[in-house]
Each structure stands twice: as C-alpha cells, then as structure tokens.
Design a protein around this motif. Structure first.
Motif, PDB file in Angstrom:
ATOM      1  N   ILE A 177     -24.383  -5.040  34.998  1.00 47.45           N
ATOM      2  CA  ILE A 177     -25.066  -5.674  33.858  1.00 47.45           C
ATOM      3  C   ILE A 177     -26.576  -5.484  34.004  1.00 47.45           C
ATOM      4  CG2 ILE A 177     -25.622  -7.938  32.837  1.00 47.45           C
ATOM      5  CD1 ILE A 177     -22.682  -8.735  33.443  1.00 47.45           C
ATOM      6  N   TYR A 178     -27.065  -5.511  35.252  1.00 43.57           N
ATOM      7  CA  TYR A 178     -28.504  -5.348  35.493  1.00 43.57           C
ATOM      8  C   TYR A 178     -28.988  -3.921  35.242  1.00 43.57           C
ATOM      9  CZ  TYR A 178     -28.341  -9.972  37.599  1.00 43.57           C
ATOM     10  OH  TYR A 178     -28.176 -11.318  37.798  1.00 43.57           O
ATOM     11  N   LYS A 179     -28.061  -2.986  35.186  1.00 41.96           N
ATOM     12  CA  LYS A 179     -28.430  -1.584  34.972  1.00 41.96           C
ATOM     13  C   LYS A 179     -28.173  -1.142  33.535  1.00 41.96           C
ATOM     14  CE  LYS A 179     -27.206  -0.767  39.795  1.00 41.96           C
ATOM     15  NZ  LYS A 179     -26.217  -0.197  40.736  1.00 41.96           N
ATOM     16  N   SER A 180     -27.731  -2.077  32.718  1.00 41.56           N
ATOM     17  CA  SER A 180     -27.410  -1.764  31.327  1.00 41.56           C
ATOM     18  C   SER A 180     -28.641  -1.926  30.434  1.00 41.56           C
ATOM     19  CB  SER A 180     -26.292  -2.684  30.842  1.00 41.56           C
ATOM     20  OG  SER A 180     -25.918  -2.393  29.525  1.00 41.56           O
ATOM     21  N   GLU A 181     -28.598  -1.262  29.288  1.00 42.89           N
ATOM     22  CA  GLU A 181     -29.642  -1.416  28.273  1.00 42.89           C
ATOM     23  C   GLU A 181     -29.153  -2.197  27.063  1.00 42.89           C
ATOM     24  OE1 GLU A 181     -31.873   2.878  28.979  1.00 42.89           O
ATOM     25  OE2 GLU A 181     -30.191   2.760  27.561  1.00 42.89           O
ATOM     26  N   ASN A 182     -27.840  -2.378  26.996  1.00 43.77           N
ATOM     27  CA  ASN A 182     -27.250  -3.009  25.821  1.00 43.77           C
ATOM     28  C   ASN A 182     -25.910  -3.626  26.198  1.00 43.77           C
ATOM     29  OD1 ASN A 182     -26.881  -3.508  22.891  1.00 43.77           O
ATOM     30  ND2 ASN A 182     -25.254  -1.976  23.092  1.00 43.77           N
ATOM     31  N   LEU A 183     -25.678  -4.870  25.762  1.00 49.98           N
ATOM     32  CA  LEU A 183     -24.427  -5.569  26.054  1.00 49.98           C
ATOM     33  C   LEU A 183     -23.780  -6.029  24.757  1.00 49.98           C
ATOM     34  CD1 LEU A 183     -25.715  -7.872  28.950  1.00 49.98           C
ATOM     35  CD2 LEU A 183     -24.407  -5.752  29.211  1.00 49.98           C
ATOM     36  N   LEU A 184     -22.476  -5.822  24.672  1.00 48.16           N
ATOM     37  CA  LEU A 184     -21.686  -6.350  23.568  1.00 48.16           C
ATOM     38  C   LEU A 184     -20.642  -7.287  24.149  1.00 48.16           C
ATOM     39  CD1 LEU A 184     -20.615  -6.521  20.665  1.00 48.16           C
ATOM     40  CD2 LEU A 184     -19.337  -4.402  21.087  1.00 48.16           C
ATOM     41  N   VAL A 185     -20.685  -8.543  23.736  1.00 51.13           N
ATOM     42  CA  VAL A 185     -19.716  -9.551  24.181  1.00 51.13           C
ATOM     43  C   VAL A 185     -18.877  -9.936  22.971  1.00 51.13           C
ATOM     44  CG1 VAL A 185     -19.380 -11.854  25.134  1.00 51.13           C
ATOM     45  CG2 VAL A 185     -21.260 -10.419  25.981  1.00 51.13           C
ATOM     46  N   ILE A 186     -17.576  -9.755  23.074  1.00 48.11           N
ATOM     47  CA  ILE A 186     -16.674 -10.066  21.960  1.00 48.11           C
ATOM     48  C   ILE A 186     -15.514 -10.935  22.451  1.00 48.11           C
ATOM     49  CG2 ILE A 186     -15.594  -7.773  22.255  1.00 48.11           C
ATOM     50  CD1 ILE A 186     -14.782  -7.955  19.260  1.00 48.11           C
ATOM     51  N   GLY A 187     -15.285 -12.040  21.741  1.00 47.27           N
ATOM     52  CA  GLY A 187     -14.152 -12.912  22.070  1.00 47.27           C
ATOM     53  C   GLY A 187     -14.238 -13.554  23.432  1.00 47.27           C
ATOM     54  N   SER A 188     -15.455 -13.821  23.886  1.00 43.21           N
ATOM     55  CA  SER A 188     -15.636 -14.465  25.191  1.00 43.21           C
ATOM     56  C   SER A 188     -16.740 -15.504  25.098  1.00 43.21           C
ATOM     57  CB  SER A 188     -16.021 -13.433  26.259  1.00 43.21           C
ATOM     58  OG  SER A 188     -16.509 -14.088  27.431  1.00 43.21           O
ATOM     59  N   ASN A 189     -16.389 -16.759  25.325  1.00 43.63           N
ATOM     60  CA  ASN A 189     -17.390 -17.819  25.424  1.00 43.63           C
ATOM     61  C   ASN A 189     -17.853 -17.859  26.872  1.00 43.63           C
ATOM     62  OD1 ASN A 189     -19.031 -19.993  24.976  1.00 43.63           O
ATOM     63  ND2 ASN A 189     -17.386 -21.461  24.648  1.00 43.63           N
ATOM     64  N   THR A 190     -18.646 -16.872  27.244  1.00 47.15           N
ATOM     65  CA  THR A 190     -18.895 -16.552  28.648  1.00 47.15           C
ATOM     66  C   THR A 190     -19.564 -17.684  29.410  1.00 47.15           C
ATOM     67  OG1 THR A 190     -19.345 -14.353  27.739  1.00 47.15           O
ATOM     68  CG2 THR A 190     -19.547 -14.602  30.099  1.00 47.15           C
ATOM     69  N   VAL A 209     -33.082  -6.593  27.525  1.00 46.79           N
ATOM     70  CA  VAL A 209     -31.822  -5.902  27.240  1.00 46.79           C
ATOM     71  C   VAL A 209     -31.218  -6.480  25.965  1.00 46.79           C
ATOM     72  CG1 VAL A 209     -29.454  -5.567  28.072  1.00 46.79           C
ATOM     73  CG2 VAL A 209     -31.377  -5.277  29.645  1.00 46.79           C
ATOM     74  N   LYS A 210     -30.706  -5.615  25.101  1.00 45.15           N
ATOM     75  CA  LYS A 210     -30.115  -6.060  23.831  1.00 45.15           C
ATOM     76  C   LYS A 210     -28.765  -6.733  24.097  1.00 45.15           C
ATOM     77  CE  LYS A 210     -31.218  -5.248  20.021  1.00 45.15           C
ATOM     78  NZ  LYS A 210     -31.300  -4.035  19.193  1.00 45.15           N
ATOM     79  N   HIS A 305     -26.859   4.538  21.204  1.00 47.98           N
ATOM     80  CA  HIS A 305     -28.180   5.012  21.617  1.00 47.98           C
ATOM     81  C   HIS A 305     -28.657   4.400  22.923  1.00 47.98           C
ATOM     82  CE1 HIS A 305     -28.201   6.291  17.412  1.00 47.98           C
ATOM     83  NE2 HIS A 305     -29.175   7.122  17.736  1.00 47.98           N
ATOM     84  N   LYS A 306     -27.869   3.520  23.505  1.00 48.68           N
ATOM     85  CA  LYS A 306     -28.285   2.857  24.742  1.00 48.68           C
ATOM     86  C   LYS A 306     -27.141   2.860  25.761  1.00 48.68           C
ATOM     87  CE  LYS A 306     -31.185  -0.420  22.126  1.00 48.68           C
ATOM     88  NZ  LYS A 306     -32.510   0.059  22.537  1.00 48.68           N
TER      89      LYS A 306
END
Length: 682
Positions: A177-190, A209-210, A305-306
């Motif tokens: 996660i620390y090396k990512s530029e973009n995160l998509l979270v779906i269906g998770s109340n994290t 990070v987006k 793009h990320k």
C-alpha cells in the motif's frame, strides 16, 4: 514476575503479531512491538482488549454431553461417570466422551455409510487442526463432505481469482500500500473490519495517494477518499464492468501487458462494448445516483494511469454474482497491467484470522491441501443443510463455526439441526451452536496453543501460548476420536502435523519450518515458501495452467433495487449488514470482554435521514423478509445512507438478523447473499 510473550491475534484476517505481558499466569496487557511487520506496533481495540474471554464464565472448561443424548443412549454411559452441570448438559471426562462419540459415529457409518457424516469448521483454529480435520474426515471416516466458514465469506474470491489468474489469494503484501499511487476499496468497511490495514490506507492518503471508495453507503473511509461512489444494492458487477468499459473506450488499457500476458481479451472487449448495462450513462438519469458516470470515469482514469491496488471485502463476495464481481476486479488489474509488481495488485480482505490457511489446508469440499482436486467432491455447507433435512446426512462434526448464528436462513438451519442424530462441537465459548450439541468439547483458544496461522496477505505466523491451559487443542480431540477408528492416526505434536503439511502441500509450504517461523515470529513468511518467501505473486507468469491471465466476461443481470430505480420507484426497503470494530463475528469471545462489550451492546438499525418521516414516532422496529423476522431493533438516523436503504450489524444472536436472509447465493460457490435483502418494516 512479569514476562513478555509474542504470538498472533485471534481475530480478523489481518493477522497481527501481538505481544502480551504476563504475570502469575495471567495476561495483564496485550500490545504490539514496533518491529512487527503486520501490526507496525499498533493494534485495534479487539487486539488490545479482547482477551478477557479466557477467564469468562461463558468459557468452555471441559467436555459435556447433553442430557437428552444420554437418555436416548443409556447403553453408552453405563460405566461412565457423569456429573451434573446444568439443565441441558452433564460434565463428562474427555476420554469417556471420545469413546462415546466414536461408538455412535461408527454405528451410524456402519448403518448409513460414511457419506452420512459432514465436517464443518476450522478457520478459528490453527492450520495443523484444519489439516487434521480434513484428513480425519476423508481418510479416517471416509466422507468427502468438508467445508469451512469461507463458504459465507470469501469463497467467491477464491473462485473468481482462480478462474482468471490461477490463484485465489492476495497478490501483494499489505505494505505494498505504501508503494502504490492509487487505491480502490470496494465493499469493505476497512476501518471497522480490518483497521490495521486501514491505518496504512490513511497513512498514504495523507501523503497524496489517490483513494476511491465504492460502497452502498458512506463509510468512515469515505471521508478521506478523493472519490466516493455510493452505488445501488447488488450492482458491484455492473459498476466494475462500467469502469472497464470506460478504460476500453478511452484507449487507456495496457496493450503491451495484455498482448504478452493475457488471453481472451478481444472477445471480452466485444462483449463489454455491446453490453447496455456496462454503459455508465445508464446511471445519469437515476435519481440519487446522477453523479456516478463522472466518478466512474475518474476511477477508470486513476486505475489506468497510476500504480494501483484494489482491495475488497464481503460487500463484493456476499452476492449472487460475487464470483463474477471478483473476476471483474481481476479484469481491471489485467486491463491496466496492475499486477505482478510492487505497489499494485489484488487484496481480498479475509474475515477470520486463519480462513486463508484453512482453505490452504484443504478444508473445502472441492480442494485437497495445496488446492489439488479430490477424487470425490463433497457437499458445500448449504447442500449439507439440505441433506440433513432430507435425512441423508445424520452426523455433523463442527469445529469452531457457530452455524446457528452466522449462517443465513436461520429458521431452516435450526430445523436441520433438530434432525441430526449426532452433533459434535469443539468450541472455546458457549454459544448458539452448543445449544444444539450432543457433545461439546472445550478446547484451547489461539492464545493458549502453538500453531500456524495464515493471514489475508498469505503470511504465515507461528503462535505460541500466552498462558497455559489444561484443555486439549482442536487437533488433539480429532486425533483422540480418530484413533478409535485407526490406531495409527497419531501425532506427537503440532510440529509433527505441520511437517506432514510441508510434505503434502509442498508447493506452498515446503520451506516453512517451525524453526524458520520461530526466528521470524514478528515478521512471518509469505507463501509459497521454499528457500525464501514470495511476497509478490504473478511477477513473470500467472498461476494458471498455461501461465496466462484470462478474461472471462459476465454481464450484470437486472434485478432488485436497480430494477426499481430504473422504473422510477422509490425502493423500500433494502437491508445490508456488516461489522463494527468492537466485536468479532458471532461476538462469543468479544462479548465476554468488558472493555469491548460496553462499546456495542446491541445491534442498531441505521436508517436514512430521507426516510425519517416513515419511521417517525418509533424507537424500535421489527424487520421481516420472506424467510423470517428480526427481533425489535433500535433505530438510528444517518446521512450515510440513501433513501430506502437500511444497515445493521449481526454480532448479537438475540437480534435474529440472519433469520432475514435466505437461500439466494453465489452462482458457483453458494456464498449467501448477505449484503442485500428486501424487507418489510413492522
């Protein structure tokens, strides 16, 4: 004298490393060390305070046999010493109980065949116990009917990922996660269900990070998201296909990656472009969801793009098209080339602390250890319940799965349980399933034993006892009963079982010795483990038979809430459920922890502010579906829900939430549709 003991948290699939300060044989504090790879020195409230159950009055401390079973089978107990326990059970010595279970089990198998026995459970105990449980079922008793709680959570993730990329597990470590530029979270109340993963998400969002969140309601994570998409119930597959279509229409796909590493793309492309329900513009005129086409385009742009990682939970899998929705998620990773490298990939957020490991051990009707195919496939849990009602399955052996609380269609479940000839339960606490048991074996908790646990990122940790216990481990109960059928069914220790696992499931665990895991107790090892661990999967080839990623398109099928919205109706009422941070699953352990139960003492029904007029003047309501009724639920209004939508937790058995859900389930693996049911408000 105080000492510090390191082990593994007993709760969710994050699988945090923990440390406990122990004085005079009692835990006085649980914390995490800064060098812990998973915890990063932080724990959620369950990790910190969720240990009081060890000494609670609801803790199982022996072996028990029901009075009704004794009355029906006096011949089994003529020379057995029974002690009064309560109005439902006698206390019985473990050895006497093992022998009585084996005799009854043997007589039923002799009369009705081995296929009349089913074994369910294992995700709340160690890999060693899960492995031995499926071996006991298949090789000692001769039944193929084995299953575990993945049936009600992430079985669709296993199915969907294996169908497209050949492996049903997370592709990357949490720390990517620390090396990512973009995160998509779906269906998770994290923040509620997997808080230590949520910590990482919040850390990187603060750094720029987006983050995009897709859910049927606004959640805590939505406040930090650059893009939040509230979607209609049961439209995950549609929305995911829409994102993919935008990528294709804009020419944003990673053609080089697709051509070199994937198959089936052109057919997939034709199918998605021809599907009217993959066009985001269908949402432009749906009241309350007019903002989605623009937001879908933004999500599509960021993914393509990320460097992107997609995380999901039960809000994706607990639907009739859960497996297909997971395939749609993997399609997005394949389309954009966001797999097989650092900071990208796919992260199914598993529920239980060892559900990944239990599946790896072969506690599934269609997989042996290492995901090899069995000669005979057994029944999945919903089919087992039907077979009990039909009189075909007469024995249920259960290890740590509270079926009469956490499974759907509870009226049906309880009819089935009353139809059993023998129900054997291994548990840590008295709970709903123990009420139906003929034999109950109190066993050690995760905090009292040695064993391997595998978290949602494929990381193995070796637990060790924080405190001592004179109770048996799960595997010891299984072995003791199994020896009545085969004297050679013997293991000296959990290490001996694990060494067998390393041989039987060598494609994942051959290099993961106890010695290596002991040296890395705070770090763990990610499977497959040979000489070294494997943090990232699919770097050069996918784990499919031919090494390629496969596109397999499935279009959304119109139904439910979205069908009503297209017909310009106000949908009343659809219910979804989820977790709260203070409790875990059936809450049998967390309700026994004072600092947790005071945070959440009952399940509350959340109602949209836009529906306030309908509920005016009522403090509590009863929900009814065609399957059953809830008990009265306290109401709380919120702006986080759209009109016509309801939300509650399911932790308290007295609420009867799972009476509302029925047999509708995933098309492939029969995971129940827990995330959407139409209800009447009474």
């Amino acid at each position: 004298m105080s000492k510090v003991v390191e082990s593994v948290c007993t709760y969710c699939g994050v699988g945090c490393d923990i440390a406990a300060s122990v004085e005079d044989g009692k835990i006085v504090k649980v914390f995490a060390k800064p060098e812990g790879v998973v915890s990063q020195g932080k724990l959620c409230v369950k990790g910190k305070y969720g240990y009081d159950f060890l000494t609670a009055s609801s803790r199982l401390r022996g072996a028990y046999v029901s009075r009704t079973f004794v009355q029906k089978h006096e011949e089994l107990f003529r020379e057995v010493e029974l002690e009064e326990y309560d109005s439902a059970f006698y206390s019985i010595g473990y050895e006497d109980a093992y022998e009585a279970v084996a005799k009854k089990l043997g007589s039923i198998i002799q009369r009705s065949g081995a296929g009349s026995v089913a074994c369910i459970g294992g995700a709340r105990t160690s890999c060693e116990s899960g492995y031995l449980f499926q071996k006991f079922a298949r090789q000692i008793l001769g039944t193929p009917h084995v299953d575990n709680c993945a049936r009600v959570c992430h079985s669709p993730s296993l199915k969907g990922m294996r169908a497209t990329i050949g492996e049903g597990a997370a592709t990357n470590p949490f720390d990517d996660i620390y090396k990512s530029e973009n995160l998509l979270v779906i269906g998770s109340n994290t923040t509620e269900a997997h808080p230590i993963v949520a910590n990482r998400i919040l850390d990187v969002v603060k750094r720029g990070v987006k983050l995009s969140v897709i859910d049927v309601r606004e959640i805590a994570l939505s406040k930090f998201a650059h893009n939040h998409l509230t979607i209609p119930f049961e439209t995950n597959l549609m929305i995911l296909n829409m994102i993919a279509r935008v990528i294709l229409e804009r020419g944003w796909e990673n053609r080089e990656f697709i051509q070199s590493r994937c198959k089936g793309f052109e057919e997939y492309r034709r199918s998605i472009l021809a599907d009217p329900y993959a066009d985001p513009q269908i949402l432009a005129h749906v009241r309350g969801y007019e903002d989605l086409p623009q937001k879908i385009e933004e999500v599509a742009y960021d993914l393509s793009h990320k460097r992107s990682m997609i995380l999901w939970g039960l809000g994706v899998t607990e639907h009739i098209d859960g497996s297909y929705a997971v395939m749609a998620i993997t399609h997005l990773a394949l389309l954009t080339g966001n797999i097989g490298k650092e900071g990208a990939g796919l992260m199914p957020l598993r529920g239980q602390n060892n559900v990944q490991g239990t599946c790896d051990m072969g506690m599934l009707p269609y997989y042996l250890p290492d995901y090899k195919k069995p000669e005979v496939e057994g029944l999945m849990t919903p089919d087992i319940i039907d077979a009990i009602l039909d009189g075909e399955i007469k024995v249920l052996f259960n290890m740590g799965e509270d079926i009469p609380h956490i499974h759907p269609n509870q009226n049906k479940i309880k009819r089935a349980f009353k139809n059993l000839e023998l129900l054997v339960v291994q548990e840590v606490m008295w709970n709903e399933i123990t009420k139906y048991a003929d034999f109950v074996f109190g066993v050690r908790s995760a905090y009292e034993k040695t064993g391997v646990y595998i978290n949602a990122e494929r990381r193995l940790h070796l637990s060790q006892p924080l405190v001592s216990s004179d109770l048996p481990d799960d595997w010891e109960v299984i072995q003791a009963i199994g020896r009545h059928f085969d004297e050679a069914f013997r293991y000296e220790s959990s290490k001996a079982i694990w060494d067998e696992v390393r041989s039987v499931a060598k494609e994942r665990f051959s290099g993961a010795s106890y010695e290596k895991l002991e040296r890395k107790r705070l770090q763990g090892l990610q499977w497959p483990v040979f000489d070294e661990e494997t943090p990232i999967l699919h770097t050069d080839r996918f784990r499919t038979k031919d090494g390629y990623g496969h596109f397999r398109y499935k279009g959304y099928e119109l139904r439910g809430m979205f069908e009503e919205l297209l017909g310009r109706k106000d949908p009343h009422f659809y219910l979804t459920t989820g977790r709260i941070i203070a409790h875990y699953n059936n809450a049998a352990q967390t309700k026994a922890c004072e600092r947790l139960v005071k945070r959440h003492q009952e399940d509350v029904l959340f109602v949209s502010e836009k529906d306030r007029e309908f509920f005016e003047g009522r403090d509590r309501v009863v929900l009814e579906s065609r399957y059953g009724r809830s008990h009265p639920l306290k109401i709380k209004f919120t702006k986080a829900l759209k009109r016509g939508t309801l939300y509650t937790t399911f932790h308290h058995a007295k609420s009867h939430i799972n009476y509302l859900f029925g047999d509708e389930a995933d098309n492939f693996v029969k995971t129940a549709r827990f995330k959407s049911v139409k209800v009447k408000v009474l």
